[in-house]
Design an enzyme around this catalytic site. Structure first.
Site, PDB file in Angstrom:
ATOM      1  N   ASP A 174       2.448  -1.682  13.132  1.00  0.00           N
ATOM      2  CA  ASP A 174       2.628  -0.366  13.755  1.00  0.00           C
ATOM      3  C   ASP A 174       2.392  -0.422  15.259  1.00  0.00           C
ATOM      4  O   ASP A 174       3.030   0.302  16.019  1.00  0.00           O
ATOM      5  CB  ASP A 174       1.657   0.641  13.114  1.00  0.00           C
ATOM      6  N   GLY A 217       2.133   2.194   6.350  1.00  0.00           N
ATOM      7  CA  GLY A 217       2.720   2.382   5.022  1.00  0.00           C
ATOM      8  C   GLY A 217       1.693   2.340   3.900  1.00  0.00           C
ATOM      9  O   GLY A 217       2.029   2.359   2.721  1.00  0.00           O
ATOM     10  N   GLU A 221      -1.820  -6.566   2.465  1.00  0.00           N
ATOM     11  CA  GLU A 221      -1.211  -7.282   3.597  1.00  0.00           C
ATOM     12  C   GLU A 221      -2.214  -8.229   4.236  1.00  0.00           C
ATOM     13  O   GLU A 221      -1.900  -9.373   4.547  1.00  0.00           O
ATOM     14  CB  GLU A 221      -0.698  -6.289   4.635  1.00  0.00           C
TER      15      GLU A 221
HETATM   16  O1  LIG Z   1       1.417  -2.138   7.941  1.00  0.00           O
HETATM   17  C1  LIG Z   1       2.408  -1.760   7.331  1.00  0.00           C
HETATM   18  C2  LIG Z   1       2.320  -1.066   6.014  1.00  0.00           C
HETATM   19  O2  LIG Z   1       1.005  -0.856   5.599  1.00  0.00           O
HETATM   20  C3  LIG Z   1       3.781  -1.990   7.867  1.00  0.00           C
HETATM   21  O3  LIG Z   1       4.005  -3.372   8.062  1.00  0.00           O
HETATM   22  C4  LIG Z   1       3.888  -1.251   9.187  1.00  0.00           C
HETATM   23  O4  LIG Z   1       3.602   0.116   8.921  1.00  0.00           O
HETATM   24  C5  LIG Z   1       5.267  -1.387   9.851  1.00  0.00           C
HETATM   25  O5  LIG Z   1       6.215  -0.734   9.046  1.00  0.00           O
HETATM   26  P1  LIG Z   1       7.730  -0.603   9.575  1.00  0.00           P
HETATM   27  O6  LIG Z   1       8.301  -1.992   9.629  1.00  0.00           O
HETATM   28  O7  LIG Z   1       8.395   0.257   8.521  1.00  0.00           O
HETATM   29  O8  LIG Z   1       7.698   0.052  10.948  1.00  0.00           O
END
Ligand SMILES: O=C(CO)[C@H](O)[C@H](O)COP(=O)(O)O
Length: 241
Positions: free
Chosen positions: A97, A110, A116
């Site tokens: 993010d 997300g 992760e």
């Molecule tokens: O950390 C995450 C989920 O927990 C995602 O990797 C992060 O939010 C980036 O998402 P996007 O590629 O849809 O921008």
């Protein structure tokens, strides 16, 4: 509209950058590798490109970092495995993010931050893929996601607020958002985060905190896409895990 159709249609400038970065990351995958499969819309493009190479005979196995990624990978025909079978992965590909100049990350938008971080820390190499908008001077423009146990979350939230954050319990359809691990997510808006490592170390010691969305010293390379252009960032020398 299926998720795959949704992503296929959302080709904005940032999405073109996500697609370019995600597809480029697949170039780092070699035959026989075990992979950490990240989460998010940028990772979707990497999985889609990877599935094409699997269909052409590329031999890989991946551990997904979310139920959503697991579903995508199964639909795309990417072979999956588990930590029961293998405890060290060759390469993780994941999104972010926010990304600062030291390649420290703010993740969890997300809601998949715990799995992760487990997948990323089990990988010999971590490549982060994102659109250019994720690059920031300092982490903390966005709220920091912190996964907490549901029991006593109100007390945990109060403890975090004493550190100077405004706390929001993440919700989904007017109910608390439940992570893949059955926990809650607190979105914690701090002032800009000047020392991600120190803040993570403070938060992780609080009773009730499961994990934070601060990924410090984990990324080895970042691929940033903007429209169809790509930029690469390397971990500064001397960084170690
Ligand atoms: O950390 C995450 C989920 O927990 C995602 O990797 C992060 O939010 C980036 O998402 P996007 O590629 O849809 O921008």
């Amino acid at each position: 509209m299926s998720e795959q159709t949704y992503y296929e249609k959302l080709i904005t400038a940032n999405d073109r950058g996500k697609k370019a970065a995600g597809e480029n990351a697949v170039n780092y995958i070699e035959d026989g590798m075990t992979l950490g499969l990240g989460s998010g819309s940028t990772v979707y493009w990497a999985l889609k490109k990877l599935s094409e190479q699997v269909k052409q005979g590329l031999n890989v196995k991946g551990i997904p970092s979310s139920k959503r990624t697991e579903s995508w990978a199964k639909n795309l025909g990417i072979p999956l495995t588990t930590f029961h079978e293998i405890q060290e992965l060759d390469l993780a590909i994941d999104g972010a993010d926010e990304i600062d100049a030291n390649l420290h990350l703010l993740k969890g938008g997300g809601g998949s931050l715990v799995r992760e971080k487990i997948v990323n820390t089990a990988s010999k190499r971590v490549i982060i893929i994102a659109d250019q908008s994720k690059r920031v001077a300092q982490l903390g423009n966005r709220p920091l996601p912190v996964e907490v146990l549901p029991f006593g979350w109100e007390v945990t939230a109060k403890r975090i607020s004493h550190l100077g954050a405004h706390i929001t319990l993440r919700d989904k359809e007017n109910q608390p958002f439940i992570s893949d691990n059955g926990n809650y997510i607190l979105d914690c808006q701090f002032p800009l985060i000047t020392d991600p490592a120190e803040l993570h170390n403070t938060l992780i010691q609080l009773v009730g905190v499961v994990e934070t969305g601060l990924f410090v010293e984990l990324a080895d390379r970042v691929i940033l896409g903007q429209d169809d252009e790509l930029h690469y960032l390397e971990k500064p020398k001397g960084g170690q895990r």
